[in-house]
Enzyme design. Structure first.
Site, mmCIF file in Angstrom:
data_model
loop_
_atom_site.group_PDB
_atom_site.id
_atom_site.type_symbol
_atom_site.label_atom_id
_atom_site.label_comp_id
_atom_site.label_asym_id
_atom_site.label_seq_id
_atom_site.Cartn_x
_atom_site.Cartn_y
_atom_site.Cartn_z
ATOM 1 N N ARG A 1 1.540 -12.640 7.387
ATOM 2 C CA ARG A 1 2.877 -12.619 6.781
ATOM 3 C C ARG A 1 2.776 -11.909 5.438
ATOM 4 O O ARG A 1 2.487 -12.517 4.419
ATOM 5 C CB ARG A 1 3.364 -14.064 6.605
ATOM 6 N N HIS B 1 7.443 -16.145 2.124
ATOM 7 C CA HIS B 1 7.996 -16.934 3.222
ATOM 8 C C HIS B 1 9.498 -16.676 3.359
ATOM 9 O O HIS B 1 10.005 -16.451 4.451
ATOM 10 C CB HIS B 1 7.734 -18.423 2.986
ATOM 11 N N TYR C 1 0.140 -19.052 -4.506
ATOM 12 C CA TYR C 1 -0.818 -19.685 -3.581
ATOM 13 C C TYR C 1 -1.748 -18.714 -2.855
ATOM 14 O O TYR C 1 -2.549 -19.137 -2.039
ATOM 15 C CB TYR C 1 -0.090 -20.564 -2.564
#
Lengths: 393, 325
Positions: free
Chosen positions: A281, A285, A294
């Site tokens: 990805r 998100h 993160y």
């Protein structure tokens, strides 16, 4: 000796554990980063028109994502989710389906939706939740759906579509239809109980459904190694007694080939198949997320080289199916078209107030009629507070 | 007409529905050859084949999800949850999916053909997990219809109407009455209306309202009240969602008093919704506070079940208190 399922089992006479990683499922790769095939690989049969449609769908999604994330940043739409890095997984699988196969998606499968024929205007109407939106402006952006093209309306609760896909496919089988259902979900959603329920139900009841897992390494901020301990999602399919295959999700030829084979198998045997696509990805998100909190830029850069769009582009150029100049011009035109469609859609009116209560039931129940009448009376009293509806009562 | 108990009436309704429409499919835990732990689906697999009446793996969320998928395809799944106490694993599928399917898609898709059948209620020494009445949890969910029959005739007519209804229905079956309640039931196909209460007995002094297995309990209480000269109007609500506000309000405007009885705990129970609505609709007609006779706000107990339940004596006392206020 047999087990309670009447399957023959072998016996041993010394205690020995089977390792949790005894089963290593390989990844199918056909297309290399430079657009050539791996040695020993065979490209799936693909005519020029289909290959170009696949490519154009991927570029459409990439440009749409870029534009609409920008529109969200400008506050023109409330929310957006990109598909960056996963275009091959959704487009390649959708291309291997029949137009009447049902698609049940999670939310990051714009590629499959576009490949099916969802128009630019329909994307915009949903994103702007205007009165032309098929969903009547009720759901958040990116929750697309269309009965006409067999794309089940998306809902936010994760994994719920998995047992539904099993039931839908079982009904297709009962009706004698020669169609399958494909069900997309991420590796995070595969931790939901509905994943277990759906795969087991489909296997036991022999439903022709393709479970397509997009394993992209992250569920929001949670890396895959905090999501599961086993060999990805694919190994679980074997546990349910299901045909299973793992593919490189950035390799559209591998995805196409695997999905085509899975579809044929599912129809021929009335059985589900699990496909796990490994990609990354690349984007956040969603528009509400910042991945820098993160994961490292270095990690992202590593995967950025593994770009599904450029890989397929190089393949098409080498085949002589794509003209470099014409492609660049087409992409520029697409940017213009999207911008135009965006400007049109944001000016279309919001749905009328009657759509607050329509479709809760097939017909509004008396209590809902009462509530709508009270609401209209209230809005008439304070028209300035409700500018979307007060002028149209 | 034939004499049937409630299970036979339900089985007969399923049989007729399956014969009438190929899209009707029955499934759940132990529903297949065995015919269900209460035998509601007895002989259906023999008659209609394994594809249309079958056992599922033991997963309520799976059963509900599978039913949603089948209904979205246009079939009419009648899914059984073995006990209403075990419907909670399917709560997400029912509340977030079933109930919102049509609305969220702008009517592009719907699961209108769907029925969840589930045995509910106490009185059978079922303890915590074979006695619950969870209707109020679902009554808070727009998009669902909720039906509770009181006897074999009602069960058959309401179940056939539920299967034929263009909206998803949860059909709560009072398991205490499965074999205990016997009555005359037409053998042919018939439907009873969803969303309509039934005035079982007219009266002038107090309206007594209940549903499902509680109907025979409140009937007993009403008999006791009538014996001491209190004229009661008795109403079976039959549908929890949508509920028949007009019939109840009309009755209370006439009697001026209302006693509501249900098995489920008092707090957050559906009687609260009824009381609030009727208080608003009938304020100038009420001559005493609306009384609720319900289960205690405890989990359903085993040893002290008799003390816990909203029985006829507690209802009788409430009727007297309402009239003598």
């Amino acid at each position: 000796m047999t087990n309670p399922n009447n399957a023959t089992i072998s016996t041993v006479h010394q205690a020995e554990f089977t390792s949790g990683h005894a089963l290593q499922i390989p990844t199918l790769r056909i297309l290399q980063d430079d657009g050539t095939l791996y040695e020993g690989a065979t490209a799936p049969e693909l005519d020029k028109a289909t290959a170009l449609k696949m490519y154009q769908t991927m570029t459409f999604i990439r440009v749409l994502d870029e534009r609409m994330l920008g529109a969200q940043r400008q506050g023109r739409i409330s929310f957006y989710m990109q598909c960056l890095g996963e275009e091959a997984a959704t487009v390649g699988s959708a291309a291997a389906l029949d137009d009447a196969d049902m698609i049940m998606a999670q939310y990051r499968e714009q590629g499959a939706l576009r490949y099916r024929g969802f128009t630019l205007e329909q994307f915009m109407n949903q994103l702007f939740s205007n009165e032309k939106d098929l969903g009547k402006g009720r759901q958040m952006p990116v929750h697309y759906g269309s009965n006409a093209i067999h794309y089940m309306t998306i809902s936010s609760p994760l994994g719920t579509q998995i047992p539904q896909a099993a039931g839908y496919a079982y009904a297709q089988k009962l009706r004698g239809l020669s169609n399958v259902t494909i069900c997309y979900f991420g590796e995070g959603a595969a931790s939901e109980g509905d994943f277990h329920a759906g795969l087991n139900m489909a296997a036991v009841h022999k439903a022709p459904v393709l479970f397509f897992c997009r394993n992209n390494g992250y569920a929001i901020s949670t890396p895959a190694n905090e999501q599961f301990k086993g060999d990805g999602i694919a190994c679980r399919g074997v546990g349910y007694g299901m045909k299973t295959i793992r593919v490189d999700g950035a390799d559209i030829l591998a995805v196409y080939q695997a999905t085509k084979m899975a579809r044929e198998y599912a129809l021929a045997h009335n059985e589900p198949v699990l496909l796990e696509s490994i990609a990354y990805r690349l984007g956040a998100h969603s528009s509400s997320d910042d991945p820098s909190g993160y994961r490292s830029k270095e990690e992202e850069e590593l995967w950025r080289k593994n770009d599904p769009v450029s890989r397929f582009r190089l393949f098409l150029l080498q085949k002589g199916w794509l003209d470099d100049e014409a492609d660049k011009a087409a992409t520029e035109q697409l940017r213009q078209d999207i911008l135009e469609a965006l400007k049109v859609a944001e000016k279309v009116a919001k749905p009328g107030i009657e759509h607050l209560i329509s479709d809760v039931y097939s017909e509004p129940i008396p209590e809902l009629e009462r509530q709508l009448a009270d609401l209209k009376e209230h809005i008439r009293k304070y028209p300035d507070a409700y500018p979307i509806t007060s002028g149209r009562l | 007409m034939a004499k049937m108990n409630m299970l036979q009436a339900i089985n007969n309704a399923l049989d007729l529905a399956m014969a009438k429409d190929d899209g009707v499919v029955c499934f759940g835990e132990d529903v297949g050859h065995f015919g269900g732990v209460f035998r509601a689906t007895s002989k259906l697999q023999e008659k209609y084949g394994k594809a249309r009446c079958f056992n599922t793996p033991l997963t309520e969320q799976g059963i509900a999800g599978f039913a949603n998928g089948m209904a979205a395809q246009g079939m009419k799944p009648v899914a059984e949850i073995q006990f209403a106490d075990y419907i909670f694993p399917a709560f997400d599928q029912i509340v977030n999916e079933t109930a919102k399917f049509r609305y969220r898609s702008g009517n592009e898709f719907n699961v209108g053909g769907l029925v969840f059948r589930t045995p509910y209620g106490g009185g059978i020494a079922g303890g915590h997990y074979h006695s619950q009445s969870p209707e109020a949890y679902f009554a808070h969910t727009p998009g669902l219809k909720i039906v509770v029959p009181r006897n074999p005739h009602q069960a058959k007519g309401l179940l056939l109407a539920s299967i034929n209804c263009p909206d998803p229905v949860i059909f709560f079956e009072p398991k205490k009455l499965y074999r205990a309640s016997v009555g005359e039931v037409p053998e042919e196909y018939y439907e009873l209306p969803i969303g309509q209460a039934e005035v079982m007995k007219t009266g002038t002094q107090v309206t007594v309202l209940a549903w499902g297995a509680q109907m025979e309990i409140v009937e007993k209480a009403v008999e006791m009240a009538e014996a001491i000269g209190i004229s009661c109007e008795l109403i079976d609500l039959r549908s929890i969602l949508p509920w028949d506000v007009d019939t109840v309000a009309e009755s209370v405007k006439k009697t001026g008093r209302l006693v509501i009885n249900h098995e489920a705990p008092l707090t957050g129970g559906f009687a609260g919704e009824i009381a609030a609505t009727i208080q608003q609709r009938c304020f100038l007609h009420l001559e005493s506070p609306i009384l609720r006779v319900c289960g205690l706000d405890t989990p359903y107990p085993l040893a002290l079940e008799k003390e816990y339940v909203a029985d006829h004596l507690k209802t009788f006392e409430a009727i007297k208190a309402s009239v003598n206020f």
